[in-house]
Enzyme design. Structure first.
Site, PDB file in Angstrom:
ATOM      1  N   GLU A  68       0.729  -1.370   0.035  1.00  0.00           N
ATOM      2  CA  GLU A  68      -0.033  -0.054   0.012  1.00  0.00           C
ATOM      3  C   GLU A  68       0.613   1.293   0.110  1.00  0.00           C
ATOM      4  O   GLU A  68       0.525   2.085  -0.856  1.00  0.00           O
ATOM      5  CB  GLU A  68      -0.879   0.020   1.093  1.00  0.00           C
ATOM      6  CG  GLU A  68      -1.789   1.186   1.379  1.00  0.00           C
ATOM      7  CD  GLU A  68      -3.086   1.386   2.241  1.00  0.00           C
ATOM      8  OE1 GLU A  68      -2.837   0.633   3.157  1.00  0.00           O
ATOM      9  OE2 GLU A  68      -3.834   2.275   2.210  1.00  0.00           O
ATOM     10  N   ASP A  89      -0.849  -5.040   3.217  1.00  0.00           N
ATOM     11  CA  ASP A  89      -1.348  -3.660   3.729  1.00  0.00           C
ATOM     12  C   ASP A  89      -1.101  -3.797   5.334  1.00  0.00           C
ATOM     13  O   ASP A  89      -1.114  -4.758   6.174  1.00  0.00           O
ATOM     14  CB  ASP A  89      -3.033  -4.055   3.915  1.00  0.00           C
ATOM     15  CG  ASP A  89      -3.704  -2.569   4.184  1.00  0.00           C
ATOM     16  OD1 ASP A  89      -2.960  -1.716   4.672  1.00  0.00           O
ATOM     17  OD2 ASP A  89      -4.845  -2.345   4.011  1.00  0.00           O
ATOM     18  N   ILE A  91      -0.977  -1.546   7.701  1.00  0.00           N
ATOM     19  CA  ILE A  91      -2.224  -1.370   8.741  1.00  0.00           C
ATOM     20  C   ILE A  91      -3.320  -1.065   7.972  1.00  0.00           C
ATOM     21  O   ILE A  91      -3.487  -0.193   7.262  1.00  0.00           O
ATOM     22  CB  ILE A  91      -1.830  -0.292   9.495  1.00  0.00           C
ATOM     23  CG1 ILE A  91      -0.460  -0.549  10.442  1.00  0.00           C
ATOM     24  CG2 ILE A  91      -2.961   0.020  10.748  1.00  0.00           C
ATOM     25  CD1 ILE A  91      -0.099   0.804  11.346  1.00  0.00           C
ATOM     26  N   ASP A  92      -4.350  -2.032   8.077  1.00  0.00           N
ATOM     27  CA  ASP A  92      -5.776  -1.874   7.222  1.00  0.00           C
ATOM     28  C   ASP A  92      -6.652  -1.373   8.597  1.00  0.00           C
ATOM     29  O   ASP A  92      -6.633  -1.635   9.556  1.00  0.00           O
ATOM     30  CB  ASP A  92      -6.130  -3.259   6.792  1.00  0.00           C
ATOM     31  CG  ASP A  92      -7.564  -2.760   6.055  1.00  0.00           C
ATOM     32  OD1 ASP A  92      -7.405  -2.189   5.010  1.00  0.00           O
ATOM     33  OD2 ASP A  92      -8.743  -3.257   6.512  1.00  0.00           O
ATOM     34  N   THR A  94      -6.792   2.217   8.995  1.00  0.00           N
ATOM     35  CA  THR A  94      -5.509   3.182   9.854  1.00  0.00           C
ATOM     36  C   THR A  94      -6.424   4.378  10.843  1.00  0.00           C
ATOM     37  O   THR A  94      -5.893   4.581  11.486  1.00  0.00           O
ATOM     38  CB  THR A  94      -4.777   3.747   8.723  1.00  0.00           C
ATOM     39  OG1 THR A  94      -4.143   2.720   7.771  1.00  0.00           O
ATOM     40  CG2 THR A  94      -3.664   4.700   9.395  1.00  0.00           C
ATOM     41  N   ASP A 218      -6.294  -4.424   0.111  1.00  0.00           N
ATOM     42  CA  ASP A 218      -7.642  -4.574   1.053  1.00  0.00           C
ATOM     43  C   ASP A 218      -8.144  -6.014   0.782  1.00  0.00           C
ATOM     44  O   ASP A 218      -9.035  -6.219   1.599  1.00  0.00           O
ATOM     45  CB  ASP A 218      -8.567  -3.453   0.427  1.00  0.00           C
ATOM     46  CG  ASP A 218      -7.943  -2.140   0.555  1.00  0.00           C
ATOM     47  OD1 ASP A 218      -7.543  -1.710   1.784  1.00  0.00           O
ATOM     48  OD2 ASP A 218      -8.341  -1.138  -0.217  1.00  0.00           O
TER      49      ASP A 218
END
Ligand SMILES: *[C@@H]1O[C@H](CO)[C@@H](O)[C@H](O)[C@H]1NC(C)=O
Ligand SMILES: *[C@@H]1O[C@H](CO)[C@@H](O)[C@H](O)[C@H]1NC(C)=O
Ligand SMILES: *[C@@H]1O[C@H](CO)[C@@H](O)[C@H](O)[C@H]1NC(C)=O
Length: 283
Positions: A68, A89, A91-92, A94, A218
């Site tokens: 990302e 990802d 940190i999904d 955020t 995602d």
């Protein structure tokens, strides 16, 4: 498939390390990203991603990666190749992370020959580790999980990322769908993490997840986990799901997916008619 088990053993401790970084945050500094969603990034997203990519490159120099924060600095969309490709990802969710809301995670997926074969998702706050290897089922903390199996939209609870409507391109689409869905489903949540949203369909906590205009990171791990838990993933238009352009509708069962597609299809038709008549969304 043997290789996939090796990759799983390799990536798992790295994801657990990344989870520790997330959990031990001192102060989160947020920056607004250069996109239409009001997305933010923190120093921790970058730190986790850099470490994961460096370790993957050290061990598997020929493998590709799509991540990302790295991609957000490039204009061109990445292309998926047949090479093993790690889709990350760091940190999904955020915005949840930055506010101390425990609905956020690290997500790593792997494709080989353009096929999703491995997904590892860790929410370090809730200690929820979701994993899946293609053809071998989905697991939460090592225990096999299944979707709710729900087959009735009227009693279903969905997670609908209405924040997407902030983006002008999706405003009408999302508002019309919302109008139709709210009259049909039993409940709507907007939980703010696509990957966790998918994992919660996989373990049966919600029955459906809908979000358009997302990115491969995602979807790469979470959609495999949903399928391996017995769920169904479609493009929200009813077309086949495309990992590189994810507009996804993930549901507990195929029957439920058809019912959602019908309701959303009616909404999309109403929208198209209004747009033809030059009307913006009106409730
Ligand atoms: C992806 O493929 C397209 C079409 O072949 C090409 O134009 C584009 O430059 C490629 N993108 C990257 C990042 O390599
Ligand atoms: C998963 O395992 C961790 C560590 O053993 C534990 O703290 C946590 O409660 C477990 N989570 C679930 C959902 O079982
Ligand atoms: C949901 O409710 C509608 C309207 O009452 C009904 O027509 C439909 O058959 C129901 N769907 C299912 C799967 O029961």
């Amino acid at each position: 498939m043997e290789k996939v088990h090796e990759y799983y053993q390799f990536i798992l401790p790295l994801v657990i390390e990344a989870g520790k970084v997330m959990k031990n945050v001192v102060e989160v500094k947020t920056e607004l990203k250069n996109n239409d969603y009001g997305d933010i990034v923190t120093q921790y997203d970058r730190q986790i991603e850099e470490v994961l990519i460096r370790k993957i490159k050290d061990r598997y120099p020929t493998h590709c990666h799509i991540a990302e924060e790295e991609m957000s600095t490039k204009d061109e969309k990445p292309n998926l190749t047949d090479e093993p490709t790690w889709i990350i990802d760091p940190i999904d969710g955020t915005a949840n992370f930055a506010r101390g809301i425990a609905f956020t995670c690290v997500s790593v997926g792997l494709t080989i020959n353009k096929e999703q074969v491995l997904g590892v998702v860790l929410n370090p706050y809730l200690d929820e580790l979701f994993t899946a290897i293609k053809g071998e089922g989905a697991f939460l903390n090592g225990t096999r999980i299944f979707t709710s199996g729900c087959k009735d939209i009227n009693t279903s609870t969905m997670n609908y990322e209405i924040t997407i409507a902030r983006n002008e391109k999706y405003y009408d689409l999302y508002m019309y769908r919302f109008k139709h869905l709210i009259k049909t489903v039993a409940g709507i949540l907007a939980m703010g993490s696509a990957v966790m949203g998918l994992c919660y369909v996989a373990c049966g906590k919600t029955d459906a997840y809908q979000c358009d205009g997302l990115y491969p990171w995602d979807a790469a791990a979470g959609t495999l986990i949903v399928r391996e838990a017995g769920g169904f993933v479609s493009d929200s238009s009813g077309e086949e799901f495309d990992l590189m352009n994810p507009n996804f509708l993930a549901t507990a069962s195929e029957e439920l997916c058809q019912q959602y597609l019908e309701v959303e299809g009616n909404a999309d038709e109403e929208r198209e008619q209004c747009l033809r008549e030059g009307k913006e969304y009106m409730p």
